[in-house]
Scaffold this active site. Structure first.
Site, PDB file in Angstrom:
ATOM      1  N   LYS A 133       0.829  -1.199   0.000  1.00 43.21           N
ATOM      2  CA  LYS A 133       0.000   0.000   0.000  1.00 43.21           C
ATOM      3  C   LYS A 133       0.868   1.256   0.000  1.00 43.21           C
ATOM      4  O   LYS A 133       0.671   2.159  -0.823  1.00 43.21           O
ATOM      5  CB  LYS A 133      -0.921   0.008   1.219  1.00 43.21           C
ATOM      6  CG  LYS A 133      -1.890   1.196   1.232  1.00 43.21           C
ATOM      7  CD  LYS A 133      -2.592   1.341   2.556  1.00 43.21           C
ATOM      8  CE  LYS A 133      -1.710   2.045   3.560  1.00 43.21           C
ATOM      9  NZ  LYS A 133      -2.426   2.414   4.801  1.00 43.21           N
ATOM     10  N   ASP A 157      -6.372   0.998   0.949  1.00 38.87           N
ATOM     11  CA  ASP A 157      -6.442   1.331   2.370  1.00 38.87           C
ATOM     12  C   ASP A 157      -7.808   0.902   2.905  1.00 38.87           C
ATOM     13  O   ASP A 157      -8.581   0.240   2.203  1.00 38.87           O
ATOM     14  CB  ASP A 157      -6.174   2.817   2.588  1.00 38.87           C
ATOM     15  CG  ASP A 157      -7.328   3.699   2.137  1.00 38.87           C
ATOM     16  OD1 ASP A 157      -8.249   3.195   1.444  1.00 38.87           O
ATOM     17  OD2 ASP A 157      -7.323   4.894   2.465  1.00 38.87           O
TER      18      ASP A 157
END
Length: 306
Positions: free
Chosen positions: A174, A192
């Site tokens: 991420k 997320d």
């Protein structure tokens, strides 16, 4: 034979029920901007049962197009001037808000502007600066550790490859995609918590593992759309499609959402649930892009401001 009074009453009740049911039909197109509240209150949810792959792709891409019109200035909400600052800020954003990170990093980067500087820092001094972000001891170890790795293995420069970034302390896929997409212009999907929640709520995928979500959603869109798609979805999750109380009545993509009705559907009540700049509150960046300011967004206050 003339119908009896009882028969007339029954017929009238059936007719009223049919009219009431018809009133929940969704509008054909979402046209309202966030700041102007939203579609009609009578929007019905239509779960895409048996939706074909082609229909799913079309619906997903249409949602992204609609969100692009609502958030034409969508951007990463972490303040940064170079890849190193974005990398550190993204690591610090875990378990806190981007606003809190943006209020904290000016002091950090003023004292430690380069990886070499942060690599040689006194951990206790860094901890004191990072204290407002929470989990400051662990974050201090991560940012000093990644700075040491950058200084030792990459000449003090942030690498522009996924396989290199994920080897740095505290950096996962991420974080790597945030840096690649926004500091290097290389497409990536940022999975997320907001992104995970919305793509499942929209029934784009039923995967729960972030890597599998990334793969599933990436297959629905051209690679060139990935970075902006991430911004659109995350912005929508922060501002309207909240986890506990989504503002369904103020949502510009309500007619396309199979989960419509999970939140407040009354337009006026839903407007009160809007967050950040469209809800009358400051945005998360101290130094937001000019396009955002031109659209009516506000800069966040510095740390300690009233």
């Amino acid at each position: 034979m003339k119908p009896t009074k009882a028969a007339k009453a029954t017929k009238g009740a059936v007719a009223k029920k049919a009219v009431a049911k018809k009133a929940t039909v969704a509008p054909k197109k979402a046209t309202a901007a966030v700041k102007d509240a939203a579609p009609a209150r009578t929007v019905a949810a239509h779960p895409p049962k048996g939706e074909s792959r082609t229909a799913l792709v079309r619906r997903a891409r249409r949602i992204n197009r609609e969100l692009a019109e609502v958030y034409p200035y969508a951007h990463p909400e972490l303040d940064f001037e170079n890849p190193f600052q974005l990398l550190v800020a993204t690591v610090l954003s875990a378990q806190t808000t981007d606003l809190r990170v943006n209020q904290t990093t000016p002091a950090l980067f003023a004292k430690y502007p380069t990886p070499d500087d942060l690599a040689a820092a006194n951990p206790e001094e860094v901890e004191e600066i990072l204290r407002p972000t929470g989990f400051f001891r662990a974050k201090t170890r991560s940012v000093i550790g990644l700075s040491k790795a950058l200084a030792a293995d990459f000449g003090g420069e942030v690498p522009g490859r996924l396989e290199d970034l994920v080897q740095l302390p505290g950096v996962g896929r991420k974080t790597a995609f945030v840096v690649l997409g926004n500091a290097f212009g290389r497409p990536g999907i940022t999975v997320d918590t907001h992104f995970q929640r919305l793509v499942r709520r929209w029934q784009w995928t039923d995967e729960t593992d972030p890597d599998k979500i990334e793969a599933a959603i990436g297959a629905l869109f051209p690679k060139s759309d990935w970075t902006d798609l991430s911004h659109h979805v995350i912005w929508h999750g922060r501002r309207i499609c909240h986890a506990r109380k989504p503002a369904c009545g103020a949502c510009p993509i309500a007619p396309l959402c199979p989960a419509y009705g999970e939140g407040e559907t009354d337009a006026e009540k839903a407007k009160k649930l809007l967050k950040y700049e469209k809800g009358g509150l400051p945005g998360q960046r101290l130094n937001p892009p000019q396009a955002y300011l031109d659209a009516g967004g506000k800069a966040a206050p510095p740390l300690g401001a009233g």
